[in-house]
Design an enzyme around this catalytic site. Structure first.
Site, short mmCIF file in Angstrom:
data_model
loop_
_atom_site.label_atom_id
_atom_site.label_comp_id
_atom_site.label_asym_id
_atom_site.label_seq_id
_atom_site.Cartn_x
_atom_site.Cartn_y
_atom_site.Cartn_z
CG ASP A 79 -14.18 59.02 88.41
OD1 ASP A 79 -14.51 59.63 89.44
OD2 ASP A 79 -14.22 57.77 88.33
CD GLU A 137 -17.44 56.94 93.14
OE1 GLU A 137 -18.17 56.40 94.00
OE2 GLU A 137 -17.80 57.06 91.94
#
Length: 366
Positions: A79, A137
């Site tokens: 991400d 994350e």
């Protein structure tokens, strides 16, 4: 066939720089990783038959089962933080160096690209490897793909050493600082601003909090041979009711980055000691991680990739592995100072050197 980010098909035989561009052009802001996770899962299934592939949400895990004496976990998040007109990617030259510019190039899709290429190509490494590519994350810990995976499949974290592909200029960065966020509140009494003397202005009391922060001298702490720099800063402030009302509450949002020699409990106690007269609320706390460079595998890794290990100032998921008893380091392409920046860009030579270093170590060539 031209690469289509809307319908991505990853060729893991491409160079790691080409893979970086393709992966970056697939938007995957936290919460929107499914398209990229699908592409990674499909590519591994088709091009890496030597790996067992496990999926948990938008986290993809791929493992060798070669019966080696030791197992290494190599992980990276898929991400990114939100875009700001910095996709699609493009190549550019700065001061004679070639870069790939765009969101995710540094944090941390270049590292993911290197890992994917090696996962597909290294069929006979000297250690068993568990590759992890995980979601969420860049947001709160409760959403982190590794948090969910540890709950659902803790067995997948078994290993003797772990590497996080976080940007480190393709040099080893050991451990990480801890991270604490606190809300420091002061209270007063509301009144009409035309008769302010009958009230008690809470916002004025924020000056005491800001004074402590402005005068604070952050430590530099040596931990296992690496010097970690701490930081204590106001990162937000809120208060006020209306343009004609004396406010009865103010909140200063404080961020404390603390050396891994200090526990989370000790960090919290330190904050409360600094602001004894205020309402202190801890809203986020992540333990740091010691460098972990005394592990034999870590020492061999450092020798293989070269360079002098440095401390990691920002928090990373090495702390998660450290808490599980698995020594871990950060090692990935990209300058951490460009992470999350609007002009985020990664030097192509760092992608290549990171791949070469990992390949040499995992194949026993160095």
């Amino acid at each position: 066939m031209a690469f289509d980010p809307a319908h991505p098909v990853l060729d893991l035989g491409e160079s790691s720089t080409v893979l970086t561009q393709q992966i970056c052009d697939v938007e995957s802001v936290s919460g929107d990783e499914t398209l990229l996770a699908d592409a990674i899962e499909a590519a591994l299934a088709a091009q890496a038959p030597h790996l067992e592939v496990v999926r948990d949400g938008d986290t993809i895990v791929a493992r060798t089962h070669l019966g080696r004496e030791q197992r290494v976990v190599i992980a990276g998040h898929i991400d990114t933080v939100p875009l700001n007109a910095n996709l699609p990617t493009r190549y550019e030259t700065v001061d004679g160096e070639e870069y790939l510019w765009g969101r995710g190039t540094v944090d941390m899709k270049a590292g993911v690209a290197v890992q994917l290429k090696l996962a597909a190509e290294l069929t006979d490494p000297v250690v068993d490897i568990t590759w992890m590519w995980y979601d969420h994350e860049e947001v709160s810990n409760d959403l982190n793909g590794l948090t969910r995976l540890a709950r659902n499949r803790p067995d997948l974290f078994a290993g003797d050493f772990a590497i996080l592909g976080e940007p480190s200029n393709s040099q080893v960065e050991g451990g990480c600082n801890g991270n604490l966020r606190a809300e420091i509140r002061a209270y007063g009494l509301r009144a009409h601003s035309a008769r302010s003397w009958v009230g008690d202005n809470a916002i004025h009391k924020a000056s005491e909090v800001l004074g402590v922060l402005a005068a604070y001298e952050p430590r530099q702490v040596e931990v296992d041979g690496l010097v970690y720099r701490e930081g204590l800063n106001a990162v937000g402030i809120s208060g006020g009711v209306a343009g004609n009302v004396i406010p009865d509450e103010v909140m200063v949002h404080v961020n404390y980055r603390f050396a891994p020699s200090r526990s989370g409990a000790e960090a919290e106690a330190h904050i409360r000691q600094l602001f004894p007269e205020f309402d202190v609320r801890i809203v986020d706390l992540a333990e740091g991680a010691r460098p972990g460079l005394d592990a034999p595998l870590a020492q061999r890794f450092v020798a293989a990739v070269g360079g002098e290990p440095k401390p990691k100032y920002g928090w990373t998921d090495v702390a998660r592995f450290s808490a599980m008893g698995v020594p871990a380091v950060n090692y990935g392409p990209g300058d951490p100072l460009k992470a999350h920046a609007d002009d985020e860009r990664v030097r192509l030579s760092q992608i290549e050197s990171c791949e070469a270093g990992l390949r040499a170590w995992l194949t026993g060539a160095a």
